[in-house]
Design a protein around this motif. Structure first.
Motif, PDB file in Angstrom:
ATOM      1  N   SER A   1       0.827  -1.212   0.000  1.00 16.59           N
ATOM      2  CA  SER A   1       0.000   0.000   0.000  1.00 16.59           C
ATOM      3  C   SER A   1       0.859   1.259   0.000  1.00 16.59           C
ATOM      4  CB  SER A   1      -0.938   0.007   1.212  1.00 16.59           C
ATOM      5  OG  SER A   1      -0.190  -0.134   2.404  1.00 16.59           O
ATOM      6  N   ASN A   2       0.523   2.157  -0.902  1.00 13.19           N
ATOM      7  CA  ASN A   2       1.214   3.437  -1.028  1.00 13.19           C
ATOM      8  C   ASN A   2       0.189   4.544  -0.833  1.00 13.19           C
ATOM      9  OD1 ASN A   2       2.884   5.575  -1.790  1.00 13.19           O
ATOM     10  ND2 ASN A   2       2.474   5.281  -3.977  1.00 13.19           N
ATOM     11  N   LEU A   3       0.367   5.333   0.212  1.00 15.62           N
ATOM     12  CA  LEU A   3      -0.552   6.447   0.479  1.00 15.62           C
ATOM     13  C   LEU A   3      -0.056   7.685  -0.277  1.00 15.62           C
ATOM     14  CD1 LEU A   3      -3.000   7.360   2.360  1.00 15.62           C
ATOM     15  CD2 LEU A   3      -1.216   8.375   3.796  1.00 15.62           C
ATOM     16  N   ILE A   4      -0.854   8.153  -1.229  1.00 12.92           N
ATOM     17  CA  ILE A   4      -0.490   9.359  -1.994  1.00 12.92           C
ATOM     18  C   ILE A   4      -1.250  10.514  -1.364  1.00 12.92           C
ATOM     19  CG2 ILE A   4      -0.530  10.459  -4.260  1.00 12.92           C
ATOM     20  CD1 ILE A   4      -0.364   7.734  -5.542  1.00 12.92           C
ATOM     21  N   THR A   5      -0.526  11.369  -0.653  1.00 11.63           N
ATOM     22  CA  THR A   5      -1.204  12.335   0.212  1.00 11.63           C
ATOM     23  C   THR A   5      -0.620  13.736   0.077  1.00 11.63           C
ATOM     24  OG1 THR A   5      -1.749  12.815   2.539  1.00 11.63           O
ATOM     25  CG2 THR A   5       0.326  11.686   2.145  1.00 11.63           C
ATOM     26  N   SER A   6      -1.462  14.713   0.424  1.00 10.46           N
ATOM     27  CA  SER A   6      -0.999  16.100   0.498  1.00 10.46           C
ATOM     28  C   SER A   6      -0.366  16.381   1.857  1.00 10.46           C
ATOM     29  CB  SER A   6      -2.192  17.042   0.300  1.00 10.46           C
ATOM     30  OG  SER A   6      -3.116  16.870   1.366  1.00 10.46           O
ATOM     31  N   GLY A   7      -0.613  15.505   2.830  1.00 15.02           N
ATOM     32  CA  GLY A   7      -0.057  15.685   4.169  1.00 15.02           C
ATOM     33  C   GLY A   7      -0.740  16.772   4.983  1.00 15.02           C
ATOM     34  N   VAL A   8      -1.851  17.305   4.482  1.00 19.89           N
ATOM     35  CA  VAL A   8      -2.548  18.360   5.235  1.00 19.89           C
ATOM     36  C   VAL A   8      -3.947  17.868   5.641  1.00 19.89           C
ATOM     37  CG1 VAL A   8      -1.265  20.223   4.110  1.00 19.89           C
ATOM     38  CG2 VAL A   8      -3.436  19.487   3.137  1.00 19.89           C
ATOM     39  N   GLY A   9      -4.699  18.731   6.289  1.00 12.37           N
ATOM     40  CA  GLY A   9      -6.025  18.309   6.763  1.00 12.37           C
ATOM     41  C   GLY A   9      -5.834  17.288   7.877  1.00 12.37           C
ATOM     42  N   GLY A  10      -6.523  16.174   7.766  1.00  9.31           N
ATOM     43  CA  GLY A  10      -6.448  15.175   8.837  1.00  9.31           C
ATOM     44  C   GLY A  10      -5.344  14.144   8.661  1.00  9.31           C
ATOM     45  N   ALA A  11      -4.444  14.348   7.703  1.00  7.51           N
ATOM     46  CA  ALA A  11      -3.466  13.303   7.370  1.00  7.51           C
ATOM     47  C   ALA A  11      -2.572  12.938   8.560  1.00  7.51           C
ATOM     48  CB  ALA A  11      -2.617  13.744   6.178  1.00  7.51           C
ATOM     49  N   LEU A  12      -2.058  13.960   9.235  1.00  3.62           N
ATOM     50  CA  LEU A  12      -1.124  13.688  10.333  1.00  3.62           C
ATOM     51  C   LEU A  12      -1.810  12.906  11.456  1.00  3.62           C
ATOM     52  CD1 LEU A  12       1.692  14.105  11.569  1.00  3.62           C
ATOM     53  CD2 LEU A  12       0.885  16.279  12.503  1.00  3.62           C
ATOM     54  N   GLY A  13      -3.034  13.282  11.756  1.00  5.89           N
ATOM     55  CA  GLY A  13      -3.769  12.641  12.842  1.00  5.89           C
ATOM     56  C   GLY A  13      -4.040  11.164  12.584  1.00  5.89           C
ATOM     57  N   LYS A  14      -4.009  10.738  11.328  1.00  2.00           N
ATOM     58  CA  LYS A  14      -4.315   9.339  11.005  1.00  2.00           C
ATOM     59  C   LYS A  14      -3.058   8.501  10.738  1.00  2.00           C
ATOM     60  CE  LYS A  14      -8.898  10.394   9.304  1.00  2.00           C
ATOM     61  NZ  LYS A  14      -9.775  10.645   8.179  1.00  2.00           N
TER      62      LYS A  14
ATOM     63  N   LYS B   1      -3.477  28.269   2.521  1.00  2.00           N
ATOM     64  CA  LYS B   1      -2.569  28.920   3.474  1.00  2.00           C
ATOM     65  C   LYS B   1      -2.164  27.935   4.569  1.00  2.00           C
ATOM     66  CE  LYS B   1      -3.090  33.817   3.111  1.00  2.00           C
ATOM     67  NZ  LYS B   1      -4.248  34.155   2.288  1.00  2.00           N
ATOM     68  N   ASN B   2      -0.954  28.102   5.048  1.00  2.00           N
ATOM     69  CA  ASN B   2      -0.433  27.310   6.176  1.00  2.00           C
ATOM     70  C   ASN B   2      -0.278  25.818   5.849  1.00  2.00           C
ATOM     71  OD1 ASN B   2       0.639  27.370   8.749  1.00  2.00           O
ATOM     72  ND2 ASN B   2      -1.266  26.604   9.661  1.00  2.00           N
ATOM     73  N   ALA B   3      -0.241  25.481   4.563  1.00  2.00           N
ATOM     74  CA  ALA B   3      -0.085  24.070   4.205  1.00  2.00           C
ATOM     75  C   ALA B   3       1.357  23.581   4.426  1.00  2.00           C
ATOM     76  CB  ALA B   3      -0.469  23.864   2.731  1.00  2.00           C
ATOM     77  N   GLN B   4       2.335  24.449   4.157  1.00  2.00           N
ATOM     78  CA  GLN B   4       3.729  23.982   4.152  1.00  2.00           C
ATOM     79  C   GLN B   4       4.198  23.477   5.529  1.00  2.00           C
ATOM     80  OE1 GLN B   4       5.029  23.463   1.370  1.00  2.00           O
ATOM     81  NE2 GLN B   4       7.235  23.772   1.288  1.00  2.00           N
ATOM     82  N   PRO B   5       3.935  24.212   6.634  1.00  2.00           N
ATOM     83  CA  PRO B   5       4.365  23.666   7.934  1.00  2.00           C
ATOM     84  C   PRO B   5       3.704  22.324   8.250  1.00  2.00           C
ATOM     85  CG  PRO B   5       3.602  25.951   8.157  1.00  2.00           C
ATOM     86  CD  PRO B   5       3.340  25.548   6.742  1.00  2.00           C
ATOM     87  N   GLN B   6       2.445  22.173   7.841  1.00  2.00           N
ATOM     88  CA  GLN B   6       1.759  20.878   8.074  1.00  2.00           C
ATOM     89  C   GLN B   6       2.463  19.757   7.311  1.00  2.00           C
ATOM     90  OE1 GLN B   6      -2.660  20.783   7.809  1.00  2.00           O
ATOM     91  NE2 GLN B   6      -2.500  22.953   7.348  1.00  2.00           N
ATOM     92  N   LYS B   7       2.869  20.058   6.081  1.00  2.00           N
ATOM     93  CA  LYS B   7       3.546  19.043   5.257  1.00  2.00           C
ATOM     94  C   LYS B   7       4.891  18.656   5.877  1.00  2.00           C
ATOM     95  CE  LYS B   7       1.599  20.302   0.801  1.00  2.00           C
ATOM     96  NZ  LYS B   7       1.368  19.061   0.093  1.00  2.00           N
ATOM     97  N   MET B   8       5.613  19.660   6.389  1.00  2.00           N
ATOM     98  CA  MET B   8       6.926  19.371   6.977  1.00  2.00           C
ATOM     99  C   MET B   8       6.771  18.508   8.239  1.00  2.00           C
ATOM    100  SD  MET B   8       8.939  20.690   4.802  1.00  2.00           S
ATOM    101  CE  MET B   8       7.727  20.448   3.504  1.00  2.00           C
ATOM    102  N   GLU B   9       5.756  18.827   9.025  1.00  2.00           N
ATOM    103  CA  GLU B   9       5.505  18.058  10.243  1.00  2.00           C
ATOM    104  C   GLU B   9       5.102  16.615   9.884  1.00  2.00           C
ATOM    105  OE1 GLU B   9       2.803  18.350  14.310  1.00  2.00           O
ATOM    106  OE2 GLU B   9       2.597  19.923  12.817  1.00  2.00           O
ATOM    107  N   PHE B  10       4.288  16.511   8.857  1.00  2.00           N
ATOM    108  CA  PHE B  10       3.836  15.192   8.402  1.00  2.00           C
ATOM    109  C   PHE B  10       5.034  14.357   7.921  1.00  2.00           C
ATOM    110  CE2 PHE B  10       2.345  12.239   5.168  1.00  2.00           C
ATOM    111  CZ  PHE B  10       1.256  11.648   5.785  1.00  2.00           C
ATOM    112  N   ALA B  11       5.893  14.978   7.116  1.00  2.00           N
ATOM    113  CA  ALA B  11       7.064  14.245   6.590  1.00  2.00           C
ATOM    114  C   ALA B  11       7.958  13.770   7.731  1.00  2.00           C
ATOM    115  CB  ALA B  11       7.850  15.149   5.642  1.00  2.00           C
ATOM    116  N   ALA B  12       8.136  14.635   8.731  1.00  5.72           N
ATOM    117  CA  ALA B  12       8.996  14.268   9.869  1.00  5.72           C
ATOM    118  C   ALA B  12       8.421  13.043  10.582  1.00  5.72           C
ATOM    119  CB  ALA B  12       9.117  15.450  10.828  1.00  5.72           C
TER     120      ALA B  12
END
Ligand code: SF4
Ligand code: FES
Length: 381
Positions: free
Chosen positions: A92-105, A136-147
């Protein structure tokens, strides 16, 4: 539901299933490959149907499932669906934007056996990235998600779609991938169908920028050997030969839309004369082997000249059917991205002209936007 007919035996199994679980997405990228007419939530398949589709995919021989969208984590059942993949032995490969509820899941997805994450990055500079993605504010969410992805030990691929709004950042994307601990970076020049076709003039880079981006990638590949794999998708309009789109029509990929239509590639619905079968009416195996959309351009029998007698016809399978329709007005024509197409010079001239003009504003991807699809009259022929 129809059974698989004996015809299936003669056709190799698909390797990958692109499961477009939803068209809902917090981002609004102007190059999105989803159709202009996006499916609303009320039309989405339910959990049980997706689980049956995945079971049929595994039985058919599919190895990889790309859980995609829109934003797949927008679905409440993304964890259950991912768990089903794991139980069936599907990678399984999750193709995601990393924003919204992605980090929480993410932790729950990891716990049920998610294998890989592909994170989209629209830019390196936050303001530029957020302008492109329309959030707006998508980039910090993406960085946190990647980490968090790398902290969990999940393999991470960054996907950067390249166009004139971020082509100056190619070096920066490479540095970002290294910094985030990604194993792979996709430097994917925009392919012009879906929303990207509508936004082509806003997205088209010039040839010198494209050549420079290719040089940067080639140098980085040498420098980062063993550390980062960089996939490069070159822009069709400036290419000599087209790519084997979707690995060849009906050869490797099976694409299921949020409402359950089964397509040979993600843009196939732009070919309006094709008949698409639905997972609620046919089994996946039957659709793969027998549906009119899959049989229309499988193999080489449908080809016209110059593809018909070309020695590359089983390498690139004539290029992209959707692009042939959009540019030549005929989905069975040679993809005009090919230098052997009689329309290639016009396509090249169009790219040069659009890249030289001041870019228009983006038309952002929006559900219910009512953007008319390109039609035959827009073709170059
Ligand atoms: Fe490919 Fe057709 Fe061009 Fe030959 S003529 S390189 S088969 S697209
Ligand atoms: Fe449909 Fe290329 S996107 S064949």
């Amino acid at each position: 539901m129809n059974a698989i007919t004996p015809n299936a035996a003669a056709i190799p199994a698909p390797v990958g299933l692109l499961a477009e679980l939803t068209h809902r997405c917090p981002l609004r990228c102007p190059y999105c490959s989803n159709p202009l007419d996006l499916d609303r939530r009320s039309r989405e398949l339910d959990t049980a149907t997706w689980q049956r589709v995945l079971t049929e995919a595994a039985a058919l021989g599919v190895l990889h499932v790309h859980l995609s969208g829109g934003e797949p984590t927008a679905r409440n059942d993304i964890v259950e669906i991912t768990e089903t993949c794991a139980k069936l032995g599907l990678y399984s490969n999750l193709i995601t934007s990393g924003v919204g509820g992605a980090l929480g899941k993410l932790q729950a997805l990891y716990d049920v056996g998610l294998d890989h994450v592909q994170l989209s990055v629209q830019g390196v500079d936050a303001a530029n990235a957020e302008k492109i993605g329309g959030l707006k504010n998508a980039q910090p969410q993406k960085m946190e998600f990647a980490a968090k992805v790398t902290e969990l030990g999940l393999p991470l691929t960054l996907n950067s779609v390249i166009h004139r709004g971020n082509i100056h950042e190619v070096e920066g994307f490479i540095d970002l991938a290294v910094k985030l601990g990604a194993k792979r970076l996709e430097v994917a020049h925009t392919q012009y169908y879906g929303w990207a076709y509508v936004n082509r003039a806003a997205l088209m880079p010039d040839k010198a920028q494209v050549d420079q981006s290719i040089r940067i990638v080639e140098a980085a590949r040498e420098r980062l050997k063993g550390q980062l794999v960089i996939d490069l998708v070159v822009p069709d309009y400036y290419a000599k030969y087209p790519k084997a789109c979707a690995g060849g029509w009906g050869r490797k990929l099976i694409n299921v839309t949020p409402q359950g239509k089964v397509l040979p590639c993600h843009a196939a619905e732009t070919i309006s004369h094709l008949e698409f079968w639905h997972v609620t009416e046919h089994s996946l195996g039957d659709i793969w082997a027998n549906s009119p959309a899959f049989t229309a351009y499988r193999g080489t029998d449908w080809m016209q000249e110059p593809c018909r007698s070309c020695d590359r016809r089983e390498k690139d399978w004539g290029g992209c059917r959707c692009q042939a329709l959009a540019l030549a007005g005929d989905a069975a024509a040679t993809d005009p991205a090919c230098s052997l197409s009689p329309l290639h010079a016009k396509v090249r001239a169009l790219a040069v002209e659009e890249a030289a003009e001041t870019p228009p504003d983006y038309t952002y991807r929006t559900i219910g936007a009512n953007i008319p699809a390109p039609n035959k009259e827009d073709a170059l022929s």
